[in-house]
Design an enzyme around this catalytic site. Structure first.
Site, PDB file in Angstrom:
ATOM      1  N   HIS A   1       0.843  -1.206   0.000  1.00  0.00           N
ATOM      2  CA  HIS A   1       0.000   0.000   0.000  1.00  0.00           C
ATOM      3  C   HIS A   1       0.879   1.258   0.000  1.00  0.00           C
ATOM      4  O   HIS A   1       0.605   2.209  -0.718  1.00  0.00           O
ATOM      5  CB  HIS A   1      -0.862   0.046   1.274  1.00  0.00           C
ATOM      6  CG  HIS A   1      -1.900  -1.028   1.391  1.00  0.00           C
ATOM      7  ND1 HIS A   1      -2.029  -1.828   2.507  1.00  0.00           N
ATOM      8  CD2 HIS A   1      -2.885  -1.430   0.542  1.00  0.00           C
ATOM      9  CE1 HIS A   1      -3.042  -2.663   2.343  1.00  0.00           C
ATOM     10  NE2 HIS A   1      -3.573  -2.446   1.169  1.00  0.00           N
TER      11      HIS A   1
ATOM     12  N   LYS B   1     -14.619  -8.838   5.375  1.00  0.00           N
ATOM     13  CA  LYS B   1     -13.409  -9.317   6.057  1.00  0.00           C
ATOM     14  C   LYS B   1     -13.515  -9.069   7.551  1.00  0.00           C
ATOM     15  O   LYS B   1     -14.074  -8.065   7.986  1.00  0.00           O
ATOM     16  CB  LYS B   1     -12.170  -8.589   5.516  1.00  0.00           C
ATOM     17  CG  LYS B   1     -11.904  -8.811   4.027  1.00  0.00           C
ATOM     18  CD  LYS B   1     -10.664  -8.031   3.592  1.00  0.00           C
ATOM     19  CE  LYS B   1     -10.473  -8.074   2.075  1.00  0.00           C
ATOM     20  NZ  LYS B   1      -9.458  -7.112   1.609  1.00  0.00           N
TER      21      LYS B   1
ATOM     22  N   ARG C   1      -2.350  -6.391  -8.444  1.00  0.00           N
ATOM     23  CA  ARG C   1      -1.238  -7.286  -8.131  1.00  0.00           C
ATOM     24  C   ARG C   1      -1.152  -8.467  -9.083  1.00  0.00           C
ATOM     25  O   ARG C   1      -0.088  -8.981  -9.372  1.00  0.00           O
ATOM     26  CB  ARG C   1      -1.385  -7.843  -6.702  1.00  0.00           C
ATOM     27  CG  ARG C   1      -1.151  -6.815  -5.635  1.00  0.00           C
ATOM     28  CD  ARG C   1      -1.652  -7.285  -4.303  1.00  0.00           C
ATOM     29  NE  ARG C   1      -3.104  -7.329  -4.285  1.00  0.00           N
ATOM     30  CZ  ARG C   1      -3.846  -7.482  -3.197  1.00  0.00           C
ATOM     31  NH1 ARG C   1      -3.265  -7.649  -2.036  1.00  0.00           N
ATOM     32  NH2 ARG C   1      -5.156  -7.480  -3.264  1.00  0.00           N
TER      33      ARG C   1
ATOM     34  N   SER D   1      -2.862  -7.807   3.008  1.00  0.00           N
ATOM     35  CA  SER D   1      -3.060  -7.688   4.460  1.00  0.00           C
ATOM     36  C   SER D   1      -3.543  -9.019   5.026  1.00  0.00           C
ATOM     37  O   SER D   1      -3.082  -9.457   6.090  1.00  0.00           O
ATOM     38  CB  SER D   1      -4.095  -6.607   4.772  1.00  0.00           C
ATOM     39  OG  SER D   1      -3.721  -5.387   4.216  1.00  0.00           O
TER      40      SER D   1
END
Ligand code: ADP
Length: 165
Positions: free
Chosen positions: A25, A49, A99, A137
Site C-alpha cells: 500500500h 473481512k 497485483r 493484508s
C-alpha cells in the site's frame, strides 16, 4: 470524461480497508502522490473481512506512515459507498492497485460499478511493484497469527502495533 472539469485540481482517493497498511500500500501511496496534486487515503470498513485493527488504529497508522508526504491526507469513511466518499472529498480520480490477474478482474468490475453508480471521476490503476505484488493484508495476518515473521512486509509503526495485539 463526462462531468469532469479539465481544469479542476487533480485529487485522487485511494480507498481500501488497510487492515493493516502494508509496504505494498505504501508503495502505491508514494507513487500516487507524485501523479496527483492531492491524494486522500480513504479507510473503509470492508464488511466481507474480519478486522484485526480498529478503524481508529488503521487511521492512526496511515497518518503516522504518511506524515512526511505533504499532499497526502487520511480519512475514515467507515461504511460509506466509495462514490459518496469521492464526492465528499471532491476527488477527480480513484486510485487502485493491481497485483495479479484476480485483482484485475475484480478491480475491472468494481470500476464499472462505481462508474454506473456515479459519474464525474475516473479510476486509475497502478501495477504493484514486482517485489511487493505478493503482499496482502489478509495473508500477512494469517502468517503472523501462525507465528511467522512478517516484519519485512510492514512499515515499522504497523509491525510494532501488530506485535502488541
Ligand atoms: P480492499 O479490501 O478495498 O481491496 P485493501 O486494503 O486490501 O482494500 O487494498 C486497497 C487497494 O490496495 C486495492 O486496490 C489493492 O489492490 C491495493 N493493494 C493491496 N496490496 C497491494 C500491494 N501489495 N501492491 C499494490 N497494491 C496493493
Amino acid at each position: 470524461m463526462k462531468g469532469m472539469d479539465l481544469l479542476s485540481k487533480k485529487i485522487a482517493l485511494f480507498p481500501g480497508s488497510f487492515d493493516p497498511l502494508t509496504k505494498g500500500h505504501v508503495n502505491l501511496i508514494y507513487r500516487g502522490c507524485t501523479l496527483f496534486e492531492e491524494l486522500v487515503v480513504g479507510i473503509f470498513r470492508n464488511t466481507t473481512k474480519n478486522p484485526l485493527f480498529s478503524m481508529d488504529e488503521r487511521e492512526l497508522l496511515c497518518k503516522k506512515v504518511t506524515r512526511t508526504l505533504q499532499n497526502v491526507s487520511v480519512h475514515s469513511f467507515a461504511d460509506s459507498l466509495t462514490v459518496d466518499a469521492v464526492k465528499q472529498v471532491g476527488a477527480t480520480h480513484l486510485l487502485r492497485g493491481i497485483r495479479n490477474a484476480s485483482d484485475y478482474e475484480y478491480e475491472r468490475d468494481l470500476a464499472r460499478f462505481n462508474q454506473e453508480l456515479s459519474e464525474g471521476f475516473d479510476t486509475v490503476f497502478l501495477f504493484a511493484d514486482p517485489s511487493l505484488g505478493h503482499l496482502s493484508s489478509s495473508v500477512l495476518k494469517e502468517i503472523h497469527v501462525s507465528g511467522g515473521d512478517v516484519s519485512a512486509y510492514l512499515p515499522d509503526e504497523v509491525y510494532r502495533m501488530l506485535k502488541n495485539k
